[in-house]
Design an enzyme around this catalytic site. Sequence first.
Site, PDB file in Angstrom:
ATOM      1  N   GLY A  27       0.284 -16.058  -0.159  1.00  0.00           N
ATOM      2  CA  GLY A  27      -0.829 -16.043   0.798  1.00  0.00           C
ATOM      3  C   GLY A  27      -0.292 -15.839   2.202  1.00  0.00           C
ATOM      4  O   GLY A  27       0.913 -15.879   2.433  1.00  0.00           O
ATOM      5  N   GLY A  87       1.022 -16.826   5.125  1.00  0.00           N
ATOM      6  CA  GLY A  87       1.637 -18.070   5.580  1.00  0.00           C
ATOM      7  C   GLY A  87       1.762 -18.138   7.091  1.00  0.00           C
ATOM      8  O   GLY A  87       2.000 -19.199   7.668  1.00  0.00           O
ATOM      9  N   ASP A 110       3.523  -8.536  -3.470  1.00  0.00           N
ATOM     10  CA  ASP A 110       2.664  -9.044  -2.392  1.00  0.00           C
ATOM     11  C   ASP A 110       2.813  -8.205  -1.123  1.00  0.00           C
ATOM     12  O   ASP A 110       2.060  -8.396  -0.172  1.00  0.00           O
ATOM     13  CB  ASP A 110       2.964 -10.514  -2.092  1.00  0.00           C
ATOM     14  CG  ASP A 110       4.450 -10.784  -1.912  1.00  0.00           C
ATOM     15  OD1 ASP A 110       5.191 -10.642  -2.908  1.00  0.00           O
ATOM     16  OD2 ASP A 110       4.875 -11.116  -0.803  1.00  0.00           O
TER      17      ASP A 110
END
Length: 488
Positions: free
Chosen positions: A90, A92, A252
Amino acid sequence: MAKFESLTFDNGFARLPEAYFSRVCPTPVPDPYLVCYSPEALALLDLDASEITRPETIQTLAGNQLLPGMDALAALYAGHQFGHFVPQLGDGRAILLGEVKNAAGEGWELQLKGAGRTPYSRGGDGRAVLRSSIREFLCSEAMHALGIPTTRALCIVGSDRPVYREDEETAALVTRLAPSFVRFGSFEVFYYRNQIEPIRHLADYVIARYYPELATRAEPYAELLREVARRTAELMAQWQAVGFSHGVMNTDNMSILGLTLDYGPFGFLDAFDPGYICNHSDTGGRYAFDQQPDVAAWNITKLAQTLVPLLSVETASAAIADYPQQFGQAYIARMAAKFGLPASGEMVPLLMDALQLLAQNHVDYTIFMRRLCDFDSATEAVNAPLRDLFLDRAAFDAWALRYAAALRQQGSDDTTRGQTMRAVNPKYILRNHLAEVAIRRAADERDYSEINRLHRLLARPFDEQPENAAYAAEPPDWARKIEVSCSS
Ligand code: AMP
Ligand code: MG
Protein backbone atom coordinates in the site's frame (compact mmCIF):
# COMPACT_ATOMS: atom_id res chain seq x y z
CA MET A 1 -5.17 29.90 -16.81
CA ALA A 2 -6.66 28.40 -13.64
CA LYS A 3 -6.04 29.36 -10.00
CA PHE A 4 -4.60 26.59 -7.89
CA GLU A 5 -7.29 27.09 -5.23
CA SER A 6 -10.07 26.78 -7.75
CA LEU A 7 -9.01 23.55 -9.47
CA THR A 8 -11.97 21.28 -10.10
CA PHE A 9 -11.75 17.96 -8.28
CA ASP A 10 -13.67 14.86 -9.26
CA ASN A 11 -12.22 12.04 -7.20
CA GLY A 12 -13.15 8.83 -8.98
CA PHE A 13 -10.88 6.54 -6.97
CA ALA A 14 -12.10 8.00 -3.66
CA ARG A 15 -15.67 7.09 -4.64
CA LEU A 16 -14.78 3.39 -4.67
CA PRO A 17 -15.66 1.41 -1.53
CA GLU A 18 -13.24 1.89 1.36
CA ALA A 19 -11.84 -1.59 0.82
CA TYR A 20 -9.38 -0.06 -1.63
CA PHE A 21 -7.81 2.61 0.56
CA SER A 22 -7.61 4.37 3.90
CA ARG A 23 -8.52 8.00 4.23
CA VAL A 24 -5.52 9.76 5.73
CA CYS A 25 -4.22 13.31 5.73
CA PRO A 26 -0.64 14.27 4.97
CA THR A 27 1.53 15.07 7.98
CA PRO A 28 2.71 18.69 7.85
CA VAL A 29 6.37 19.64 7.43
CA PRO A 30 7.93 22.85 8.77
CA ASP A 31 8.79 25.79 6.50
CA PRO A 32 8.33 24.21 3.09
CA TYR A 33 10.03 25.73 0.05
CA LEU A 34 9.72 25.11 -3.66
CA VAL A 35 12.75 23.29 -5.07
CA CYS A 36 11.72 22.99 -8.72
CA TYR A 37 8.71 22.52 -10.95
CA SER A 38 7.86 21.32 -14.42
CA PRO A 39 6.11 23.92 -16.59
CA GLU A 40 5.00 21.09 -18.93
CA ALA A 41 3.33 19.22 -16.06
CA LEU A 42 1.75 22.43 -14.74
CA ALA A 43 0.12 22.89 -18.12
CA LEU A 44 -1.67 19.55 -17.66
CA LEU A 45 -3.57 21.23 -14.81
CA ASP A 46 -4.05 24.48 -16.79
CA LEU A 47 -1.72 26.21 -14.33
CA ASP A 48 1.23 28.48 -14.99
CA ALA A 49 4.36 29.25 -13.03
CA SER A 50 2.83 32.14 -11.08
CA GLU A 51 0.45 29.67 -9.41
CA ILE A 52 3.04 27.16 -8.24
CA THR A 53 5.38 29.74 -6.71
CA ARG A 54 2.70 31.20 -4.39
CA PRO A 55 3.12 30.35 -0.68
CA GLU A 56 -0.43 28.92 -0.45
CA THR A 57 0.26 26.46 -3.23
CA ILE A 58 3.55 25.42 -1.65
CA GLN A 59 1.78 24.80 1.68
CA THR A 60 -0.71 22.52 -0.06
CA LEU A 61 1.96 20.61 -1.97
CA ALA A 62 3.93 20.23 1.26
CA GLY A 63 0.91 18.43 2.73
CA ASN A 64 0.28 21.24 5.21
CA GLN A 65 -3.28 21.98 4.11
CA LEU A 66 -5.94 20.51 1.85
CA LEU A 67 -8.01 22.38 -0.69
CA PRO A 68 -11.77 22.14 -0.85
CA GLY A 69 -12.64 19.18 -3.06
CA MET A 70 -9.57 17.12 -2.15
CA ASP A 71 -10.25 13.74 -0.54
CA ALA A 72 -6.90 12.50 0.76
CA LEU A 73 -6.21 8.78 0.92
CA ALA A 74 -3.56 6.09 0.78
CA ALA A 75 -4.26 3.18 -1.59
CA LEU A 76 -4.05 -0.45 -0.53
CA TYR A 77 -2.13 -2.95 -2.61
CA ALA A 78 0.00 -6.06 -2.30
CA GLY A 79 2.78 -7.29 -4.52
CA HIS A 80 5.47 -9.73 -5.48
CA GLN A 81 8.73 -8.20 -4.32
CA PHE A 82 11.80 -9.88 -5.82
CA GLY A 83 9.59 -12.88 -6.57
CA HIS A 84 8.11 -13.21 -3.08
CA PHE A 85 4.52 -12.37 -2.35
CA VAL A 86 3.93 -9.70 0.29
CA PRO A 87 0.23 -9.79 1.20
CA GLN A 88 -0.02 -6.17 2.23
CA LEU A 89 1.87 -3.15 0.99
CA GLY A 90 0.00 0.00 0.00
CA ASP A 91 0.96 3.66 -0.22
CA GLY A 92 3.30 3.83 2.75
CA ARG A 93 4.38 7.37 2.04
CA ALA A 94 2.30 8.49 -0.91
CA ILE A 95 -1.01 10.25 -0.36
CA LEU A 96 -3.51 10.82 -3.14
CA LEU A 97 -4.97 14.31 -2.77
CA GLY A 98 -7.61 14.02 -5.44
CA GLU A 99 -8.24 14.01 -9.15
CA VAL A 100 -8.19 17.26 -11.09
CA LYS A 101 -10.31 17.65 -14.19
CA ASN A 102 -8.57 19.98 -16.64
CA ALA A 103 -10.17 22.14 -19.29
CA ALA A 104 -9.58 19.45 -21.90
CA GLY A 105 -11.65 17.05 -19.78
CA GLU A 106 -8.65 14.92 -18.75
CA GLY A 107 -8.47 13.55 -15.22
CA TRP A 108 -5.11 13.87 -13.46
CA GLU A 109 -4.65 12.33 -10.02
CA LEU A 110 -2.47 14.43 -7.73
CA GLN A 111 -0.33 12.42 -5.38
CA LEU A 112 2.21 13.59 -2.80
CA LYS A 113 5.12 11.19 -2.41
CA GLY A 114 6.79 11.58 0.97
CA ALA A 115 3.71 13.02 2.74
CA GLY A 116 4.09 11.16 6.03
CA ARG A 117 2.94 7.93 7.59
CA THR A 118 -0.16 6.05 6.47
CA PRO A 119 -1.76 2.81 7.70
CA TYR A 120 0.51 1.04 5.17
CA SER A 121 3.82 2.52 6.30
CA ARG A 122 4.85 -0.62 8.20
CA GLY A 123 8.22 0.30 9.74
CA GLY A 124 8.82 3.28 7.46
CA ASP A 125 8.72 6.97 8.28
CA GLY A 126 6.46 7.91 5.39
CA ARG A 127 9.06 10.34 4.09
CA ALA A 128 11.15 10.75 0.97
CA VAL A 129 14.53 12.44 0.90
CA LEU A 130 15.51 15.29 -1.39
CA ARG A 131 18.04 13.12 -3.23
CA SER A 132 15.54 10.49 -4.40
CA SER A 133 12.90 13.14 -5.06
CA ILE A 134 15.21 14.95 -7.47
CA ARG A 135 15.87 11.68 -9.29
CA GLU A 136 12.15 10.92 -9.59
CA PHE A 137 11.29 14.45 -10.70
CA LEU A 138 13.97 14.62 -13.37
CA CYS A 139 13.44 11.11 -14.67
CA SER A 140 9.64 11.28 -14.90
CA GLU A 141 9.80 14.41 -16.98
CA ALA A 142 12.75 13.16 -19.04
CA MET A 143 10.94 9.90 -19.86
CA HIS A 144 7.91 11.85 -20.99
CA ALA A 145 10.07 13.98 -23.27
CA LEU A 146 11.54 10.78 -24.71
CA GLY A 147 8.01 9.70 -25.60
CA ILE A 148 7.89 6.92 -22.99
CA PRO A 149 4.65 6.48 -21.03
CA THR A 150 5.21 7.51 -17.42
CA THR A 151 3.71 9.12 -14.36
CA ARG A 152 4.54 12.82 -14.36
CA ALA A 153 6.13 15.08 -11.77
CA LEU A 154 4.71 18.52 -11.08
CA CYS A 155 7.22 19.81 -8.56
CA ILE A 156 9.40 19.13 -5.54
CA VAL A 157 8.75 20.85 -2.25
CA GLY A 158 11.51 20.60 0.36
CA SER A 159 11.65 21.05 4.11
CA ASP A 160 14.59 21.10 6.48
CA ARG A 161 12.85 18.49 8.62
CA PRO A 162 15.51 15.80 9.05
CA VAL A 163 14.98 12.34 7.58
CA TYR A 164 17.24 9.52 8.68
CA ARG A 165 18.61 7.09 6.10
CA GLU A 166 22.26 5.95 6.12
CA ASP A 167 22.97 9.58 7.03
CA GLU A 168 20.78 12.45 8.09
CA GLU A 169 19.13 14.03 5.07
CA THR A 170 16.26 16.47 4.52
CA ALA A 171 12.66 15.75 3.56
CA ALA A 172 11.07 16.46 0.22
CA LEU A 173 7.75 15.77 -1.44
CA VAL A 174 7.25 15.10 -5.12
CA THR A 175 3.82 15.92 -6.49
CA ARG A 176 3.16 13.17 -8.99
CA LEU A 177 0.47 13.20 -11.66
CA ALA A 178 -1.08 10.25 -13.46
CA PRO A 179 -4.50 9.34 -14.78
CA SER A 180 -4.35 6.49 -12.25
CA PHE A 181 -1.83 4.93 -9.87
CA VAL A 182 -3.58 1.52 -9.85
CA ARG A 183 -0.97 -1.25 -9.93
CA PHE A 184 -0.96 -4.98 -10.63
CA GLY A 185 -0.66 -5.29 -6.84
CA SER A 186 -3.97 -3.44 -6.41
CA PHE A 187 -5.62 -6.62 -7.78
CA GLU A 188 -3.29 -9.09 -6.08
CA VAL A 189 -4.19 -7.94 -2.59
CA PHE A 190 -7.77 -9.23 -3.01
CA TYR A 191 -6.89 -12.36 -4.94
CA TYR A 192 -4.77 -13.66 -2.08
CA ARG A 193 -7.52 -12.79 0.39
CA ASN A 194 -9.91 -14.80 -1.76
CA GLN A 195 -12.13 -11.76 -2.23
CA ILE A 196 -13.54 -12.01 -5.73
CA GLU A 197 -16.05 -9.15 -5.73
CA PRO A 198 -13.47 -6.44 -4.97
CA ILE A 199 -11.40 -7.73 -7.90
CA ARG A 200 -14.41 -7.54 -10.19
CA HIS A 201 -15.33 -4.07 -8.98
CA LEU A 202 -11.78 -2.77 -9.43
CA ALA A 203 -11.57 -4.28 -12.92
CA ASP A 204 -14.93 -2.66 -13.77
CA TYR A 205 -13.66 0.68 -12.47
CA VAL A 206 -10.43 0.46 -14.47
CA ILE A 207 -12.27 -0.54 -17.63
CA ALA A 208 -14.96 2.13 -17.29
CA ARG A 209 -12.48 4.90 -16.55
CA TYR A 210 -9.42 4.02 -18.60
CA TYR A 211 -10.40 1.40 -21.17
CA PRO A 212 -14.04 2.35 -21.95
CA GLU A 213 -13.79 0.86 -25.45
CA LEU A 214 -13.45 -2.62 -23.84
CA ALA A 215 -16.66 -2.41 -21.82
CA THR A 216 -18.90 -3.59 -24.62
CA ARG A 217 -16.70 -6.49 -25.73
CA ALA A 218 -17.78 -10.07 -25.14
CA GLU A 219 -15.10 -10.68 -22.49
CA PRO A 220 -14.10 -7.28 -21.03
CA TYR A 221 -11.81 -8.75 -18.34
CA ALA A 222 -9.90 -10.81 -20.88
CA GLU A 223 -9.68 -7.75 -23.11
CA LEU A 224 -8.36 -5.73 -20.19
CA LEU A 225 -5.59 -8.28 -19.65
CA ARG A 226 -4.82 -8.33 -23.34
CA GLU A 227 -4.56 -4.56 -23.43
CA VAL A 228 -2.42 -4.29 -20.29
CA ALA A 229 -0.10 -6.96 -21.70
CA ARG A 230 0.08 -5.11 -25.01
CA ARG A 231 0.86 -1.78 -23.38
CA THR A 232 3.43 -3.40 -21.10
CA ALA A 233 5.12 -5.06 -24.09
CA GLU A 234 5.28 -1.68 -25.78
CA LEU A 235 6.69 -0.08 -22.62
CA MET A 236 9.37 -2.75 -22.29
CA ALA A 237 10.36 -2.24 -25.92
CA GLN A 238 10.78 1.46 -25.20
CA TRP A 239 12.82 0.87 -22.05
CA GLN A 240 15.12 -1.57 -23.84
CA ALA A 241 15.52 0.66 -26.86
CA VAL A 242 16.50 3.73 -24.84
CA GLY A 243 18.62 1.74 -22.36
CA PHE A 244 16.49 2.37 -19.27
CA SER A 245 16.68 0.04 -16.31
CA HIS A 246 13.90 0.38 -13.71
CA GLY A 247 15.61 -1.45 -10.90
CA VAL A 248 12.59 -2.63 -8.86
CA MET A 249 10.11 -4.31 -11.17
CA ASN A 250 7.98 -5.70 -8.37
CA THR A 251 4.32 -6.21 -9.28
CA ASP A 252 3.37 -3.32 -7.00
CA ASN A 253 5.45 -1.05 -9.25
CA MET A 254 3.67 -2.16 -12.44
CA SER A 255 1.05 0.26 -13.72
CA ILE A 256 -2.33 -0.96 -14.96
CA LEU A 257 -2.03 1.76 -17.60
CA GLY A 258 1.38 0.62 -18.83
CA LEU A 259 3.16 3.66 -17.39
CA THR A 260 6.66 3.78 -15.98
CA LEU A 261 5.89 3.96 -12.26
CA ASP A 262 7.85 4.41 -9.01
CA TYR A 263 11.29 5.72 -9.79
CA GLY A 264 13.78 4.37 -7.28
CA PRO A 265 17.23 3.01 -8.10
CA PHE A 266 16.70 3.31 -11.88
CA GLY A 267 19.57 3.88 -14.28
CA PHE A 268 20.27 4.50 -17.94
CA LEU A 269 22.99 2.47 -19.61
CA ASP A 270 26.23 4.29 -20.19
CA ALA A 271 28.47 1.62 -21.74
CA PHE A 272 26.23 -1.03 -23.28
CA ASP A 273 26.00 -3.88 -20.80
CA PRO A 274 23.05 -6.31 -21.14
CA GLY A 275 23.56 -7.55 -17.58
CA TYR A 276 23.59 -4.05 -16.07
CA ILE A 277 22.11 -4.02 -12.55
CA CYS A 278 21.24 -0.49 -11.49
CA ASN A 279 19.93 -1.42 -8.04
CA HIS A 280 22.81 -1.94 -5.64
CA SER A 281 20.52 -4.10 -3.44
CA ASP A 282 19.62 -6.47 -6.31
CA THR A 283 22.46 -8.88 -5.65
CA GLY A 284 20.92 -11.69 -7.70
CA GLY A 285 20.36 -9.48 -10.74
CA ARG A 286 16.66 -10.35 -10.92
CA TYR A 287 15.99 -6.92 -12.40
CA ALA A 288 19.08 -6.67 -14.59
CA PHE A 289 18.62 -4.68 -17.80
CA ASP A 290 18.23 -7.67 -20.12
CA GLN A 291 15.81 -9.41 -17.74
CA GLN A 292 13.19 -6.65 -17.89
CA PRO A 293 11.03 -7.98 -20.73
CA ASP A 294 10.86 -11.44 -19.10
CA VAL A 295 10.20 -10.03 -15.65
CA ALA A 296 7.33 -8.01 -17.10
CA ALA A 297 5.95 -11.24 -18.60
CA TRP A 298 6.18 -12.92 -15.19
CA ASN A 299 4.45 -9.96 -13.57
CA ILE A 300 1.67 -10.10 -16.17
CA THR A 301 1.02 -13.74 -15.30
CA LYS A 302 0.59 -12.63 -11.67
CA LEU A 303 -1.97 -10.07 -12.78
CA ALA A 304 -3.70 -12.63 -15.01
CA GLN A 305 -3.93 -15.01 -12.07
CA THR A 306 -5.95 -12.45 -10.11
CA LEU A 307 -8.53 -12.34 -12.90
CA VAL A 308 -8.84 -16.13 -13.23
CA PRO A 309 -11.83 -16.18 -10.84
CA LEU A 310 -13.65 -13.88 -13.27
CA LEU A 311 -12.59 -15.78 -16.37
CA SER A 312 -11.03 -19.20 -16.57
CA VAL A 313 -7.44 -20.29 -16.62
CA GLU A 314 -7.67 -20.88 -20.36
CA THR A 315 -9.16 -17.47 -21.19
CA ALA A 316 -6.74 -15.62 -18.93
CA SER A 317 -3.75 -17.48 -20.40
CA ALA A 318 -4.94 -16.88 -23.93
CA ALA A 319 -5.32 -13.15 -23.21
CA ILE A 320 -1.65 -12.75 -22.32
CA ALA A 321 -0.23 -15.35 -24.70
CA ASP A 322 0.75 -12.77 -27.30
CA TYR A 323 3.02 -10.83 -24.97
CA PRO A 324 6.34 -12.38 -26.15
CA GLN A 325 5.45 -11.77 -29.77
CA GLN A 326 4.17 -8.27 -29.06
CA PHE A 327 7.32 -7.40 -27.19
CA GLY A 328 9.50 -8.92 -29.91
CA GLN A 329 7.79 -7.00 -32.67
CA ALA A 330 7.74 -3.73 -30.78
CA TYR A 331 11.38 -4.11 -29.82
CA ILE A 332 12.56 -4.92 -33.34
CA ALA A 333 10.51 -2.04 -34.71
CA ARG A 334 12.10 0.42 -32.30
CA MET A 335 15.62 -0.91 -32.72
CA ALA A 336 15.33 -0.98 -36.52
CA ALA A 337 14.15 2.65 -36.46
CA LYS A 338 17.15 3.58 -34.32
CA PHE A 339 19.42 2.04 -36.96
CA GLY A 340 17.45 3.60 -39.83
CA LEU A 341 16.52 0.19 -41.18
CA PRO A 342 13.19 -1.44 -42.03
CA ALA A 343 11.71 -3.62 -39.25
CA SER A 344 12.10 -6.94 -41.01
CA GLY A 345 13.39 -10.21 -39.60
CA GLU A 346 16.25 -10.08 -42.08
CA MET A 347 17.71 -7.09 -40.25
CA VAL A 348 17.74 -8.72 -36.83
CA PRO A 349 21.24 -10.31 -37.03
CA LEU A 350 22.71 -6.94 -38.06
CA LEU A 351 21.09 -5.20 -35.08
CA MET A 352 21.97 -7.90 -32.58
CA ASP A 353 25.55 -8.13 -33.79
CA ALA A 354 25.89 -4.39 -33.25
CA LEU A 355 24.68 -4.74 -29.67
CA GLN A 356 27.09 -7.59 -29.09
CA LEU A 357 29.97 -5.49 -30.41
CA LEU A 358 28.95 -2.60 -28.18
CA ALA A 359 28.95 -4.90 -25.16
CA GLN A 360 32.31 -6.47 -26.02
CA ASN A 361 33.93 -3.08 -26.55
CA HIS A 362 32.17 -1.32 -23.63
CA VAL A 363 30.92 1.33 -26.00
CA ASP A 364 28.60 4.02 -24.71
CA TYR A 365 25.15 3.09 -26.01
CA THR A 366 23.64 6.56 -26.39
CA ILE A 367 26.75 8.06 -27.97
CA PHE A 368 27.05 5.19 -30.44
CA MET A 369 23.43 5.46 -31.51
CA ARG A 370 23.67 9.24 -31.89
CA ARG A 371 26.86 9.07 -33.94
CA LEU A 372 25.25 6.39 -36.09
CA CYS A 373 22.86 9.09 -37.30
CA ASP A 374 25.83 10.58 -39.20
CA PHE A 375 26.85 7.27 -40.79
CA ASP A 376 28.27 7.59 -44.28
CA SER A 377 27.15 4.58 -46.31
CA ALA A 378 29.63 5.09 -49.19
CA THR A 379 31.73 1.96 -49.80
CA GLU A 380 35.06 3.62 -48.99
CA ALA A 381 33.81 5.63 -45.96
CA VAL A 382 35.72 5.13 -42.69
CA ASN A 383 33.18 6.63 -40.24
CA ALA A 384 35.98 7.58 -37.87
CA PRO A 385 33.83 9.12 -35.06
CA LEU A 386 32.03 5.80 -34.70
CA ARG A 387 35.05 3.62 -35.31
CA ASP A 388 37.00 5.44 -32.61
CA LEU A 389 34.52 4.20 -30.01
CA PHE A 390 35.74 0.61 -30.51
CA LEU A 391 38.86 -1.11 -29.25
CA ASP A 392 38.39 -3.82 -31.84
CA ARG A 393 38.44 -1.65 -34.96
CA ALA A 394 38.50 -4.62 -37.32
CA ALA A 395 35.29 -5.97 -35.83
CA PHE A 396 33.66 -2.56 -36.22
CA ASP A 397 34.85 -2.28 -39.82
CA ALA A 398 33.38 -5.67 -40.66
CA TRP A 399 30.05 -4.71 -39.12
CA ALA A 400 30.06 -1.28 -40.77
CA LEU A 401 30.55 -2.88 -44.19
CA ARG A 402 27.46 -5.02 -43.63
CA TYR A 403 25.49 -2.04 -42.35
CA ALA A 404 26.51 0.14 -45.29
CA ALA A 405 25.52 -2.63 -47.70
CA ALA A 406 22.11 -3.00 -46.03
CA LEU A 407 21.55 0.75 -46.25
CA ARG A 408 22.55 0.92 -49.89
CA GLN A 409 20.30 -2.03 -50.65
CA GLN A 410 17.41 -0.05 -49.16
CA GLY A 411 18.33 2.91 -51.34
CA SER A 412 18.64 4.87 -48.11
CA ASP A 413 19.75 8.49 -48.46
CA ASP A 414 22.26 9.41 -45.73
CA THR A 415 20.94 12.91 -45.05
CA THR A 416 17.26 11.99 -44.86
CA ARG A 417 17.96 8.88 -42.81
CA GLY A 418 20.14 10.87 -40.42
CA GLN A 419 17.32 13.31 -39.74
CA THR A 420 14.80 10.55 -39.09
CA MET A 421 17.25 8.70 -36.85
CA ARG A 422 18.01 11.78 -34.77
CA ALA A 423 14.33 11.89 -33.82
CA VAL A 424 14.55 8.43 -32.21
CA ASN A 425 18.13 8.42 -30.88
CA PRO A 426 18.32 10.91 -28.02
CA LYS A 427 21.46 12.92 -27.57
CA TYR A 428 20.67 13.58 -23.90
CA ILE A 429 19.56 11.09 -21.25
CA LEU A 430 19.50 11.36 -17.45
CA ARG A 431 22.84 9.74 -16.79
CA ASN A 432 23.44 8.90 -13.16
CA HIS A 433 26.32 11.31 -12.80
CA LEU A 434 24.28 14.21 -14.16
CA ALA A 435 21.58 13.61 -11.56
CA GLU A 436 24.30 13.24 -8.93
CA VAL A 437 25.78 16.67 -9.67
CA ALA A 438 22.33 18.27 -9.41
CA ILE A 439 21.67 16.41 -6.16
CA ARG A 440 24.97 17.46 -4.55
CA ARG A 441 24.46 21.11 -5.43
CA ALA A 442 20.95 21.02 -4.05
CA ALA A 443 21.89 19.19 -0.86
CA ASP A 444 25.17 20.94 -0.11
CA GLU A 445 24.54 24.47 -1.35
CA ARG A 446 20.75 24.78 -1.68
CA ASP A 447 21.47 25.59 -5.28
CA TYR A 448 18.66 24.22 -7.44
CA SER A 449 19.84 25.74 -10.70
CA GLU A 450 21.38 22.50 -11.91
CA ILE A 451 18.06 20.66 -11.46
CA ASN A 452 16.37 23.29 -13.59
CA ARG A 453 19.12 23.20 -16.14
CA LEU A 454 18.87 19.41 -16.45
CA HIS A 455 15.11 19.58 -16.60
CA ARG A 456 15.24 22.02 -19.51
CA LEU A 457 17.98 20.04 -21.26
CA LEU A 458 16.08 16.77 -20.98
CA ALA A 459 12.81 18.33 -22.14
CA ARG A 460 14.43 18.36 -25.63
CA PRO A 461 16.48 15.14 -25.65
CA PHE A 462 16.57 14.79 -29.43
CA ASP A 463 17.73 18.35 -30.13
CA GLU A 464 21.40 19.00 -30.80
CA GLN A 465 21.70 21.83 -28.20
CA PRO A 466 25.41 22.40 -29.02
CA GLU A 467 25.82 24.70 -26.01
CA ASN A 468 25.07 21.69 -23.79
CA ALA A 469 27.26 19.14 -25.56
CA ALA A 470 29.16 18.41 -22.33
CA TYR A 471 25.99 16.82 -20.96
CA ALA A 472 26.08 14.25 -23.75
CA ALA A 473 29.57 13.03 -22.84
CA GLU A 474 30.51 9.70 -21.26
CA PRO A 475 30.46 9.63 -17.46
CA PRO A 476 33.60 10.82 -15.65
CA ASP A 477 35.66 8.35 -13.64
CA TRP A 478 34.16 9.35 -10.29
CA ALA A 479 30.73 8.24 -11.54
CA ARG A 480 31.75 4.59 -11.12
CA LYS A 481 31.45 5.00 -7.36
CA ILE A 482 27.80 6.08 -7.41
CA GLU A 483 25.62 3.45 -5.79
CA VAL A 484 21.86 3.56 -5.96
CA SER A 485 19.68 1.34 -3.83
CA CYS A 486 16.10 1.13 -2.62
CA SER A 487 16.84 3.33 0.39
CA SER A 488 15.09 6.49 -0.57
P1 AMP B 1 9.08 0.88 -3.38
O1 AMP B 1 10.06 -0.23 -3.49
O2 AMP B 1 9.70 2.25 -3.22
O3 AMP B 1 8.07 0.85 -4.49
O4 AMP B 1 8.30 0.69 -2.00
C1 AMP B 1 7.77 -0.52 -1.57
C2 AMP B 1 6.78 -0.30 -0.47
O5 AMP B 1 7.42 0.29 0.67
C3 AMP B 1 5.63 0.62 -0.84
O6 AMP B 1 4.46 0.12 -0.27
C4 AMP B 1 6.04 1.94 -0.23
O7 AMP B 1 4.93 2.76 0.06
C5 AMP B 1 6.76 1.51 1.04
N1 AMP B 1 7.76 2.47 1.49
C6 AMP B 1 8.94 2.78 0.89
N2 AMP B 1 9.60 3.72 1.59
C7 AMP B 1 8.83 4.03 2.65
C8 AMP B 1 8.95 4.94 3.76
N3 AMP B 1 10.01 5.73 3.90
N4 AMP B 1 7.95 4.97 4.65
C9 AMP B 1 6.87 4.20 4.53
N5 AMP B 1 6.70 3.33 3.52
C10 AMP B 1 7.65 3.24 2.60
MG1 MG C 1 6.50 1.21 -5.15
